[in-house]
Scaffold this motif. Structure first.
Motif, mmCIF file in Angstrom:
data_model
loop_
_atom_site.group_PDB
_atom_site.id
_atom_site.type_symbol
_atom_site.label_atom_id
_atom_site.label_comp_id
_atom_site.label_asym_id
_atom_site.label_seq_id
_atom_site.Cartn_x
_atom_site.Cartn_y
_atom_site.Cartn_z
ATOM 1 N N ALA A 1 -23.011 32.787 -38.799
ATOM 2 C CA ALA A 1 -24.060 33.227 -37.866
ATOM 3 C C ALA A 1 -23.654 32.907 -36.425
ATOM 4 O O ALA A 1 -23.871 33.717 -35.514
ATOM 5 C CB ALA A 1 -25.383 32.550 -38.213
ATOM 6 N N ALA A 2 -23.050 31.740 -36.227
ATOM 7 C CA ALA A 2 -22.604 31.357 -34.886
ATOM 8 C C ALA A 2 -21.514 32.303 -34.389
ATOM 9 O O ALA A 2 -21.520 32.736 -33.225
ATOM 10 C CB ALA A 2 -22.094 29.918 -34.898
ATOM 11 N N ALA A 3 -20.568 32.639 -35.265
ATOM 12 C CA ALA A 3 -19.477 33.535 -34.895
ATOM 13 C C ALA A 3 -19.995 34.930 -34.562
ATOM 14 O O ALA A 3 -19.556 35.567 -33.593
ATOM 15 C CB ALA A 3 -18.451 33.608 -36.021
ATOM 16 N N GLU A 4 -20.942 35.401 -35.351
ATOM 17 C CA GLU A 4 -21.481 36.741 -35.139
ATOM 18 C C GLU A 4 -22.255 36.840 -33.828
ATOM 19 O O GLU A 4 -22.243 37.875 -33.158
ATOM 20 C CB GLU A 4 -22.383 37.129 -36.307
ATOM 21 N N SER A 5 -22.934 35.760 -33.446
ATOM 22 C CA SER A 5 -23.764 35.796 -32.242
ATOM 23 C C SER A 5 -22.983 35.519 -30.962
ATOM 24 O O SER A 5 -23.459 35.804 -29.868
ATOM 25 C CB SER A 5 -24.908 34.781 -32.365
ATOM 26 N N ALA A 6 -21.774 34.979 -31.081
ATOM 27 C CA ALA A 6 -20.963 34.681 -29.895
ATOM 28 C C ALA A 6 -20.524 35.975 -29.217
ATOM 29 O O ALA A 6 -20.161 36.947 -29.876
ATOM 30 C CB ALA A 6 -19.745 33.857 -30.275
ATOM 31 N N GLU A 7 -20.536 35.979 -27.900
ATOM 32 C CA GLU A 7 -20.169 37.180 -27.161
ATOM 33 C C GLU A 7 -18.668 37.432 -27.157
ATOM 34 O O GLU A 7 -18.230 38.575 -27.004
ATOM 35 C CB GLU A 7 -20.680 37.082 -25.724
ATOM 36 N N ALA A 8 -17.882 36.382 -27.303
ATOM 37 C CA ALA A 8 -16.433 36.556 -27.213
ATOM 38 C C ALA A 8 -15.727 35.425 -27.950
ATOM 39 O O ALA A 8 -16.307 34.371 -28.217
ATOM 40 C CB ALA A 8 -15.984 36.595 -25.755
ATOM 41 N N VAL A 9 -14.453 35.658 -28.268
ATOM 42 C CA VAL A 9 -13.641 34.649 -28.948
ATOM 43 C C VAL A 9 -12.167 34.955 -28.736
ATOM 44 O O VAL A 9 -11.788 36.113 -28.482
ATOM 45 C CB VAL A 9 -13.958 34.619 -30.466
ATOM 46 N N ARG A 10 -11.360 33.930 -28.834
ATOM 47 C CA ARG A 10 -9.909 34.106 -28.866
ATOM 48 C C ARG A 10 -9.411 33.631 -30.211
ATOM 49 O O ARG A 10 -9.808 32.561 -30.688
ATOM 50 C CB ARG A 10 -9.233 33.300 -27.765
ATOM 51 N N LEU A 11 -8.574 34.428 -30.852
ATOM 52 C CA LEU A 11 -7.990 34.013 -32.125
ATOM 53 C C LEU A 11 -6.481 34.157 -32.073
ATOM 54 O O LEU A 11 -5.949 35.067 -31.450
ATOM 55 C CB LEU A 11 -8.584 34.780 -33.302
ATOM 56 N N ALA A 12 -5.815 33.210 -32.708
ATOM 57 C CA ALA A 12 -4.355 33.201 -32.691
ATOM 58 C C ALA A 12 -3.839 32.694 -34.030
ATOM 59 O O ALA A 12 -4.441 31.825 -34.650
ATOM 60 C CB ALA A 12 -3.840 32.309 -31.558
ATOM 61 N N GLY A 13 -2.736 33.264 -34.459
ATOM 62 C CA GLY A 13 -2.140 32.832 -35.721
ATOM 63 C C GLY A 13 -1.568 34.006 -36.480
ATOM 64 O O GLY A 13 -1.187 35.020 -35.885
ATOM 65 N N THR A 14 -1.512 33.869 -37.786
ATOM 66 C CA THR A 14 -0.895 34.895 -38.624
ATOM 67 C C THR A 14 -1.881 35.473 -39.622
ATOM 68 O O THR A 14 -2.751 34.774 -40.132
ATOM 69 C CB THR A 14 0.310 34.328 -39.395
ATOM 70 N N VAL A 15 -1.707 36.760 -39.876
ATOM 71 C CA VAL A 15 -2.481 37.458 -40.896
ATOM 72 C C VAL A 15 -1.503 38.234 -41.763
ATOM 73 O O VAL A 15 -0.676 38.995 -41.244
ATOM 74 C CB VAL A 15 -3.510 38.425 -40.281
#
Length: 245
Positions: free
Chosen positions: A57-71
């Motif tokens: 819920a916190a992630a969904e409501s956040a306006e922005a994010v930075r993600l880094a790593g491997t997929v």
């Protein structure tokens, strides 16, 4: 130092000494241990499923994010460093040793890469020379659009990544980049692990995907960033199906 302050200092010193003796003599903290959830947002005391619900819920409501790593998807590994928000995203992706940039503003997706990327994708040097270092508009009907736009879509990307597979459990208190976390696991870790912040909003901070499908860190939650249209002289409208690597 006042008599009261001196008395408090002596009592504190005595308690610390007693605790040290208890630990040394028995290996047990007994009543001397500190509450690991003291001063936190309290999610560390919740069942694992409740922690997962709150962090999603916190992630969904956040306006922005930075993600880094491997997929890892379809047997292919992508290294990401992306900043995402509801209106689009930007950042870099590396696959098979070749890096390229992505920028999406609204529905318009741009791909920026060097000659090596385009030569490998198209199989001839002329494409690399023409598109080298340019923001190439990706047509929405092109397979590349669906393939790469997902890396710039906050909701789609997080919804897929933050899913743990299997029975959930908590796995102790940890730390991520100096922030205290509570870890939740699925199927004792084989279904993925997720570190959730114990400080402030319970955002997800580190994810290990199930089956060795990559590891990602999350930061800059809620921190807005600009998305700027490239200059016309930096943009190429390829006008047909793009070559893809």
């Amino acid at each position: 130092m006042t008599a009261i302050a001196l008395g408090r200092t002596r009592r504190t010193s005595l308690v610390s000494t007693v605790c040290a003796l208890v630990v040394a003599g028995t290996g047990l903290l007994a009543g001397c241990s500190e509450d690991p959830d003291a001063g936190t947002n309290g999610v560390g005391k919740l069942p694992a499923d409740k922690i997962q619900s709150k962090t999603r819920a916190a992630a969904e409501s956040a306006e922005a994010v930075r993600l880094a790593g491997t997929v890892v998807t379809n047997g292919r590994t992508y290294t990401l460093d992306m900043r995402l928000k509801s209106g689009g995203g930007s950042g870099s992706v590396t696959s098979k040793g070749v890096a390229f940039g992505l920028l999406r503003i609204g529905e318009q997706l741009y791909l920026k890469a060097g000659a090596e990327f385009w030569n490998h994708a198209d199989g001839n040097a002329s494409a690399g020379g023409t598109l080298d270092g340019k923001y190439v508009k990706v047509p929405q009907g092109d397979p590349s659009y669906k393939k790469f736009s997902g890396f710039t879509d906050k909701d789609v990307l997080l919804d897929g990544l933050l899913t743990l597979h299997g029975a959930l459990a908590t796995d102790g208190h940890h730390e991520q980049a100096g922030t205290r976390t509570i870890r939740i696991t699925a199927d004792k870790g084989s279904g993925g692990t997720l570190d959730v912040s114990l400080e402030g909003t319970p955002y997800p901070l580190r994810l290990e995907r199930a089956g060795g499908a990559g590891t990602l860190t999350f930061s800059s939650w809620g921190q807005d960033f600009p998305l700027t249209e490239p200059k016309k002289d930096e943009t190429v409208d390829y006008g047909r199906k793009l070559p893809t690597s």
